[in-house]
Every structure is written in structure tokens, then in C-alpha cells.
Design an enzyme around this catalytic site. Sequence first.
Site, PDB file in Angstrom:
ATOM      1  CE1 TYR A   1     -14.561   3.288   2.595  1.00  0.00           C
ATOM      2  CE2 TYR A   1     -14.826   1.359   1.198  1.00  0.00           C
ATOM      3  CZ  TYR A   1     -14.123   2.058   2.154  1.00  0.00           C
ATOM      4  OH  TYR A   1     -12.964   1.533   2.643  1.00  0.00           O
TER       5      TYR A   1
ATOM      6  CD  GLU B   1     -10.915  -0.073  -0.058  1.00  0.00           C
ATOM      7  OE1 GLU B   1     -11.966  -0.336   0.538  1.00  0.00           O
ATOM      8  OE2 GLU B   1      -9.897   0.348   0.508  1.00  0.00           O
TER       9      GLU B   1
ATOM     10  CG  ASP C   1     -15.872   2.844   7.010  1.00  0.00           C
ATOM     11  OD1 ASP C   1     -15.787   3.933   7.621  1.00  0.00           O
ATOM     12  OD2 ASP C   1     -15.277   1.817   7.380  1.00  0.00           O
TER      13      ASP C   1
END
Length: 343
Positions: free
Chosen positions: A119, A36, A137
Site C-alpha cells: 500500500y 504515509e 487500503d
Amino acid sequence: MEIGNRARAVEDWFAANRRRLPWRTRRSAWRSLVSEFMLQQTQVARVVEKFEPFLTRFPDPASLAAADEQEVLAMWQGLGYYRRARNLKRAAEMIVERFGGRTPLEPDELLELPGVGRYTAGAIASIAGRRRVPIVDGNVQRVLARLHEDDADPTSRDAIARAWQRATELVDACDRPDRLNEGMMELGALVCTPGMADCGVCPLATGCGARRSGRQASIPPPKRAAVKIEVHHHSVLVRRNGRLLMEQRGDDGIWAGLWQVPTVESKRKLGPSQVSRRCGVELTEIDRVGSFTHELSHRRIHVHVFRGDAAPGARAPGRTWQTRSGLERLPVSNAVRRILELG
DNA sequence: AAATCGTGGTC
DNA sequence: TGACCAAGATT
């Protein structure tokens, strides 16, 4: 369509379609965290090249926490947004110190890590931890805006708040938060893209507001690109005994912590004599080698490359003379990589 | 809260 | 070709 059916339509669509991120089939919180970080504002295809080498070198938080920052930046080289690499190392240190080396899966704990926002925390918690938390996102925001025919400026506070609210309602109604969230992102990346909405294969086509009104192309309205400031970098390949002089950039600003050949930055283009005088090392000669422009999201850099010979006994405090093999171990920006190719 | 931070792909 | 965009976070 009822919201539970919408959610399941996305989950089923995702389950039936191949994933572009195969490493997520192994559910490891650490792998998810690294993944991520790399994926922030970075396309999947770019991350795929870098992910496994990074994970092989840093297979757990302890190995990254103990590593030299220079090596971490070197493994990050070419990905951009280098602050992510430094934040990831600090996050690893915090995981070792505060979480006993085990990457947390709870959203509140993830949010304490540097470089982890709403996020990223939601993605790790929902995908690796299967927690029932939403994510938004750029892809999800676009899909939701079209679904609800929300034509507001996507950078506005209200539009962002509505997207998170809608994502929360969807994840609350779904069966598998991991499949829902990944499915929404994949939909945005592959089906409901900025330039085209392939409604014929979209699981959310029934009940989509933008499709009903035919406004897929104008929702959401485009974000205005940042004004690019023009600057000039004058970079000097300084030779001495087969070695090249290198310096490290400061802690702030672009390419923080990365290395470069001695560079004079200015608003205007400088001539060779000015560059020679201001480059910080005494030169006996300086020649132009070439030039190119390097585009950043908010800056256009005109790079002027020179070659110079260091005066005998010239001092270069705070800099190091590097051999070719030594150069390869220093993390550099893509612009510096191009400069070095000219040498 | 608008600016900052990289790089490469798309149309 | 030049906007626009990408599994955003930070200050």
C-alpha cells in the site's frame, strides 16, 4: 458503466472536492513518505496534528537519518504503533546510503525500505510520483467490495487479491492515477463509510452492485475484533530529591524503546508490598495513588499507580533520575503520560 | 498465516 | 457501551 468512465467519475469527483491533506499539494517524495508512514492505521485527523512539526524538525531524509532515535520517538509521541517511527528512521538512513538522499518514487525501490509495504509504496509512487500503480487500503477495499457486491470476508486471501485486481484495472483505465487513488480513499472515508453509504452523492452509484441489491450495510462483513487479554501494570512514581526514576522499555513488544516509571507487569493484580519488592529499587514507603484501564487493540491493561520513596543510597541500575524538564524530553506512551499526571 | 502493534473516533 | 474501524507492515 464502462470502466474508463468509472475511473474518470472518481477522478472528477475528487478534483471537485476539497482535500483533507493539504500538504500533498506540494509534491515532495519525502513529505509523502512521512505522511504515509503516519497514516498507516491512523485516522487523518490525528496525523494532521503531528505532520508539520515532524517535517519542520526533519525536513529531509538526511536530518532524520542523523537524528537521535529518542528524539524521533518523542516527535511521534501519541501517534501509536511506534515501530513505524523506528522504521521511518531506518528508511531515511537507507535513502541516504543507497539513494543519495533522494527519496525514490519507483514502487520496487520504495518496497525495499523498512516499513513500506504494497500500500505505502503504491501511495507514494502514484500520488507523489504519478506512477500508474494501484493502492488498496481499508477504504478502497470497502468501496470495491460494495461496487462488485463482493460479500466475502475482507481478511481472506482471495478477497484481498480480488481487491488488488480490481484496483489495478481501475488505475489502468484512469487518466490521473494520483486523483483516482486519492479519490477512492476519500470516497471510502467520506461517502462510502462503514456505517453508511451516501449513494446520492457517490460518483460510482451507477452500476454499484451493493446499491442495486440494497446490501450496502452488510458488505463487507465486519472483521472479528481480536480477543483482548487482560494484564496488570503496577507503576511506581519513585521520588528522590525532586527527581523521578525512569526506565526504558526493551526493543520488542508494546511501546518498544519508550520510557516509563518503574513498572511490574503481571497477569494478576499485586498488592503494595509485592510491587515494592519487585519494582527493582529499594523503597522505604509505598502508597496507592490511583488506577485506570488503558485499552489497546489486543490487550486491556489495568494500570495501578503507586508512589514510593527511594531508600537513601538506593541503586537503580539501568535507570535514570529525571527532573521535570528532563521528563518532557523522554518519549512516553499515553498510558505513562496519564501516570505522570497522577504524580 | 495468525498475532502483534496504539490510540481515538463512531454509532 | 462495546464493537468496530482507521491512507498496514512485519514475523
